[in-house]
Motif scaffolding. Structure first.
Motif, PDB file in Angstrom:
ATOM      1  N   LEU A 106       0.812  -1.215   0.000  1.00 61.46           N
ATOM      2  CA  LEU A 106       0.000   0.000   0.000  1.00 61.46           C
ATOM      3  C   LEU A 106       0.849   1.270   0.000  1.00 61.46           C
ATOM      4  CD1 LEU A 106      -2.827  -1.034   2.494  1.00 61.46           C
ATOM      5  CD2 LEU A 106      -2.964  -0.886   0.000  1.00 61.46           C
ATOM      6  N   VAL A 107       2.029   1.213   0.623  1.00 58.67           N
ATOM      7  CA  VAL A 107       2.843   2.433   0.724  1.00 58.67           C
ATOM      8  C   VAL A 107       3.891   2.536  -0.380  1.00 58.67           C
ATOM      9  CG1 VAL A 107       2.532   2.491   3.226  1.00 58.67           C
ATOM     10  CG2 VAL A 107       4.561   1.394   2.269  1.00 58.67           C
ATOM     11  N   GLN A 108       4.046   1.487  -1.191  1.00 57.25           N
ATOM     12  CA  GLN A 108       5.078   1.517  -2.219  1.00 57.25           C
ATOM     13  C   GLN A 108       4.863   2.649  -3.224  1.00 57.25           C
ATOM     14  OE1 GLN A 108       7.930   0.112  -2.917  1.00 57.25           O
ATOM     15  NE2 GLN A 108       7.991  -1.201  -1.120  1.00 57.25           N
ATOM     16  N   ARG A 109       3.613   2.956  -3.529  1.00 52.52           N
ATOM     17  CA  ARG A 109       3.350   4.003  -4.516  1.00 52.52           C
ATOM     18  C   ARG A 109       3.801   5.374  -4.011  1.00 52.52           C
ATOM     19  NH1 ARG A 109      -1.027   4.447  -6.971  1.00 52.52           N
ATOM     20  NH2 ARG A 109      -1.874   2.355  -6.704  1.00 52.52           N
ATOM     21  N   TYR A 110       3.986   5.498  -2.685  1.00 51.30           N
ATOM     22  CA  TYR A 110       4.426   6.775  -2.116  1.00 51.30           C
ATOM     23  C   TYR A 110       5.914   6.757  -1.777  1.00 51.30           C
ATOM     24  CZ  TYR A 110      -0.619   6.967  -1.504  1.00 51.30           C
ATOM     25  OH  TYR A 110      -1.977   6.927  -1.713  1.00 51.30           O
ATOM     26  N   ASN A 111       6.617   5.784  -2.305  1.00 44.81           N
ATOM     27  CA  ASN A 111       8.043   5.651  -2.027  1.00 44.81           C
ATOM     28  C   ASN A 111       8.791   6.921  -2.442  1.00 44.81           C
ATOM     29  OD1 ASN A 111      10.416   4.438  -1.235  1.00 44.81           O
ATOM     30  ND2 ASN A 111      10.756   3.451  -3.224  1.00 44.81           N
ATOM     31  N   GLY A 112       9.614   7.419  -1.538  1.00 41.53           N
ATOM     32  CA  GLY A 112      10.375   8.631  -1.816  1.00 41.53           C
ATOM     33  C   GLY A 112       9.842   9.856  -1.112  1.00 41.53           C
ATOM     34  N   LEU A 113       8.605   9.806  -0.652  1.00 36.62           N
ATOM     35  CA  LEU A 113       8.026  10.937   0.072  1.00 36.62           C
ATOM     36  C   LEU A 113       8.466  10.893   1.533  1.00 36.62           C
ATOM     37  CD1 LEU A 113       4.376  10.942  -1.350  1.00 36.62           C
ATOM     38  CD2 LEU A 113       6.339  12.312  -2.095  1.00 36.62           C
ATOM     39  N   ALA A 114       8.893  12.032   2.053  1.00 35.67           N
ATOM     40  CA  ALA A 114       9.403  12.079   3.424  1.00 35.67           C
ATOM     41  C   ALA A 114       8.329  11.707   4.438  1.00 35.67           C
ATOM     42  CB  ALA A 114       9.954  13.472   3.723  1.00 35.67           C
ATOM     43  N   GLY A 115       7.088  12.062   4.170  1.00 39.84           N
ATOM     44  CA  GLY A 115       6.022  11.809   5.125  1.00 39.84           C
ATOM     45  C   GLY A 115       5.671  10.347   5.300  1.00 39.84           C
ATOM     46  N   ILE A 116       6.109   9.498   4.374  1.00 46.70           N
ATOM     47  CA  ILE A 116       5.755   8.084   4.443  1.00 46.70           C
ATOM     48  C   ILE A 116       6.781   7.283   5.228  1.00 46.70           C
ATOM     49  CG2 ILE A 116       6.973   7.167   2.428  1.00 46.70           C
ATOM     50  CD1 ILE A 116       3.290   6.544   3.436  1.00 46.70           C
ATOM     51  N   VAL A 117       7.904   7.902   5.590  1.00 51.18           N
ATOM     52  CA  VAL A 117       8.981   7.176   6.272  1.00 51.18           C
ATOM     53  C   VAL A 117       8.521   6.536   7.584  1.00 51.18           C
ATOM     54  CG1 VAL A 117      11.243   7.406   7.384  1.00 51.18           C
ATOM     55  CG2 VAL A 117      10.813   8.494   5.168  1.00 51.18           C
ATOM     56  N   PRO A 118       7.816   7.259   8.485  1.00 52.82           N
ATOM     57  CA  PRO A 118       7.367   6.604   9.731  1.00 52.82           C
ATOM     58  C   PRO A 118       6.475   5.394   9.470  1.00 52.82           C
ATOM     59  CG  PRO A 118       7.180   8.988   9.918  1.00 52.82           C
ATOM     60  CD  PRO A 118       7.469   8.696   8.480  1.00 52.82           C
ATOM     61  N   ALA A 119       5.573   5.509   8.498  1.00 52.34           N
ATOM     62  CA  ALA A 119       4.696   4.382   8.181  1.00 52.34           C
ATOM     63  C   ALA A 119       5.506   3.208   7.635  1.00 52.34           C
ATOM     64  CB  ALA A 119       3.638   4.802   7.167  1.00 52.34           C
ATOM     65  N   PHE A 120       6.493   3.514   6.811  1.00 49.87           N
ATOM     66  CA  PHE A 120       7.324   2.448   6.252  1.00 49.87           C
ATOM     67  C   PHE A 120       8.111   1.737   7.348  1.00 49.87           C
ATOM     68  CE2 PHE A 120      11.459   1.063   4.568  1.00 49.87           C
ATOM     69  CZ  PHE A 120      11.023   0.128   3.646  1.00 49.87           C
ATOM     70  N   LEU A 121       8.645   2.493   8.302  1.00 53.50           N
ATOM     71  CA  LEU A 121       9.396   1.878   9.400  1.00 53.50           C
ATOM     72  C   LEU A 121       8.487   0.997  10.257  1.00 53.50           C
ATOM     73  CD1 LEU A 121      11.713   4.822  10.512  1.00 53.50           C
ATOM     74  CD2 LEU A 121      12.333   2.781   9.199  1.00 53.50           C
ATOM     75  N   LEU A 122       7.264   1.460  10.502  1.00 59.56           N
ATOM     76  CA  LEU A 122       6.317   0.660  11.282  1.00 59.56           C
ATOM     77  C   LEU A 122       5.978  -0.638  10.557  1.00 59.56           C
ATOM     78  CD1 LEU A 122       4.408   0.327  13.690  1.00 59.56           C
ATOM     79  CD2 LEU A 122       2.694   1.635  12.422  1.00 59.56           C
ATOM     80  N   ILE A 123       5.750  -0.534   9.256  1.00 57.70           N
ATOM     81  CA  ILE A 123       5.425  -1.728   8.469  1.00 57.70           C
ATOM     82  C   ILE A 123       6.613  -2.688   8.445  1.00 57.70           C
ATOM     83  CG2 ILE A 123       4.932  -2.544   6.137  1.00 57.70           C
ATOM     84  CD1 ILE A 123       3.286   0.031   5.758  1.00 57.70           C
ATOM     85  N   SER A 124       7.820  -2.137   8.369  1.00 59.94           N
ATOM     86  CA  SER A 124       9.002  -3.002   8.361  1.00 59.94           C
ATOM     87  C   SER A 124       9.135  -3.771   9.668  1.00 59.94           C
ATOM     88  CB  SER A 124      10.263  -2.169   8.101  1.00 59.94           C
ATOM     89  OG  SER A 124      10.568  -1.333   9.212  1.00 59.94           O
ATOM     90  N   ILE A 125       8.693  -3.165  10.767  1.00 61.67           N
ATOM     91  CA  ILE A 125       8.712  -3.861  12.059  1.00 61.67           C
ATOM     92  C   ILE A 125       7.712  -5.014  12.057  1.00 61.67           C
ATOM     93  CG2 ILE A 125       8.154  -3.608  14.512  1.00 61.67           C
ATOM     94  CD1 ILE A 125       9.322  -0.794  14.364  1.00 61.67           C
ATOM     95  N   VAL A 126       6.515  -4.753  11.524  1.00 61.44           N
ATOM     96  CA  VAL A 126       5.499  -5.807  11.430  1.00 61.44           C
ATOM     97  C   VAL A 126       5.980  -6.930  10.512  1.00 61.44           C
ATOM     98  CG1 VAL A 126       3.142  -6.323  10.692  1.00 61.44           C
ATOM     99  CG2 VAL A 126       3.631  -4.193  11.902  1.00 61.44           C
ATOM    100  N   LEU A 127       6.688  -6.561   9.466  1.00 61.36           N
ATOM    101  CA  LEU A 127       7.130  -7.523   8.463  1.00 61.36           C
ATOM    102  C   LEU A 127       8.305  -8.373   8.936  1.00 61.36           C
ATOM    103  CD1 LEU A 127       6.679  -8.377   5.440  1.00 61.36           C
ATOM    104  CD2 LEU A 127       8.480  -6.738   4.866  1.00 61.36           C
ATOM    105  N   THR A 128       9.184  -7.808   9.752  1.00 62.50           N
ATOM    106  CA  THR A 128      10.418  -8.506  10.112  1.00 62.50           C
ATOM    107  C   THR A 128      10.580  -8.735  11.613  1.00 62.50           C
ATOM    108  OG1 THR A 128      11.655  -6.412  10.223  1.00 62.50           O
ATOM    109  CG2 THR A 128      11.588  -7.536   8.095  1.00 62.50           C
ATOM    110  N   VAL A 129      10.387  -7.693  12.410  1.00 62.44           N
ATOM    111  CA  VAL A 129      10.694  -7.784  13.841  1.00 62.44           C
ATOM    112  C   VAL A 129       9.691  -8.672  14.577  1.00 62.44           C
ATOM    113  CG1 VAL A 129      10.976  -6.483  15.982  1.00 62.44           C
ATOM    114  CG2 VAL A 129      11.837  -5.545  13.822  1.00 62.44           C
TER     115      VAL A 129
END
Length: 279
Positions: A106-129
């Protein structure tokens, strides 16, 4: 007793029926405090208390988990355990991975936008951590191995998880082909499981399963971008295919358990990791 143990006990007590909280708090604290004398993991006992409450809370019933830990053998009626904690944890890992894959799509289409970084980090935690924590907890809860070996194995799993998270977030670029990355990660988790449970030497050949699965699904994870699907769906499917090596590692662990003549069939957990049934 660590701060984590106290936090787990506090959560278990808070989720207990009001009339049982005082007794359970005193009983569980004593059990966790004296766990090392019985060569048990305090964290496993605290987690067992929490799972007991979460899965067996019924009005007018009281768990016997605390009683069976401190009463002399033979003085308490044996009760069956019904919550397979390790399968629950591994199921949580799978569900978390799938949820993270969908979120990443869902967030890939917004890749590169500064505002999406927190959401991406949260998703990465759900995905890996979260999957990594579930696997580490499973290693801690297995039976047939001393606490030191289980604790060391759990720490190795967490270290591998941190490596996976750094790869997923772009902080680290491993010197291997992308098709091998996740196979190596899940293979490392499987290796920890085999070492902790001291599986026979032939089971090490099963480490090839997650690696081969990773190689086989890699063309699919990249080829999906050439389809006519919506971009978010493409990204989600591409991320979800990475679940296949993890499932291959689970299959390998099950095979190792069932075909090892000196090992019980399937994943086995410590008795204290199982939630006691309600009396």
């Amino acid at each position: 007793m660590s701060a984590l143990d106290r936090l787990l006990i506090a959560a278990a007590v808070a989720a207990s029926p009001p009339e049982q909280r005082a007794a359970r708090h005193e009983q569980w604290l004593a059990d966790v405090r004296d766990a090392h004398e019985l060569d048990l993991s305090p964290t496993a006992l605290a987690l067992g208390a929490l799972t007991t409450v979460l899965f067996h809370r019924r009005a007018g019933h009281r768990s016997t988990w605390g009683d069976t830990m401190t009463t002399m053998p033979g003085t308490v009626r044996s009760t069956p355990h019904t919550i397979p904690t390790i399968p629950v944890l591994l199921t949580l890992a799978v569900v978390s991975f799938l949820a993270g894959s969908v979120g990443l799509g869902l967030v890939q289409r917004y890749n590169g936008l500064a505002g999406i970084v927190p959401a991406f980090l949260l998703i990465s935690i759900v995905l890996t951590v979260v999957p990594g924590l579930a696997v580490a907890a499973s290693v801690l809860l297995v039976t047939g191995a001393p606490i030191r070996r289980r604790a060391t194995g759990a720490l190795v799993v967490l270290a591998v998880t941190a490596l996976w998270w750094s790869i997923q977030t772009g902080f680290f670029n491993p010197p291997v082909h992308p098709a091998l990355s996740l196979g190596i990660i899940t293979g490392a988790w499987l290796a920890v499981w085999l070492v902790v449970l001291r599986r026979p030497g032939w089971t090490w050949s099963l480490l090839l399963l997650p690696v081969l699965a990773s190689v086989l699904v890699f063309p699919l994870s990249t080829g999906v971008y050439g389809t006519q699907l919506a971009f978010s769906l493409k990204a989600a499917v591409s991320s979800a295919t990475a679940l296949v090596p993890f499932l291959a590692a689970l299959l390998a662990a099950t095979i190792a358990g069932r075909l090892s003549t000196d090992a019980p069939a399937g994943p086995v957990q410590r008795p204290d990791a199982l939630a006691g049934s309600s009396a």
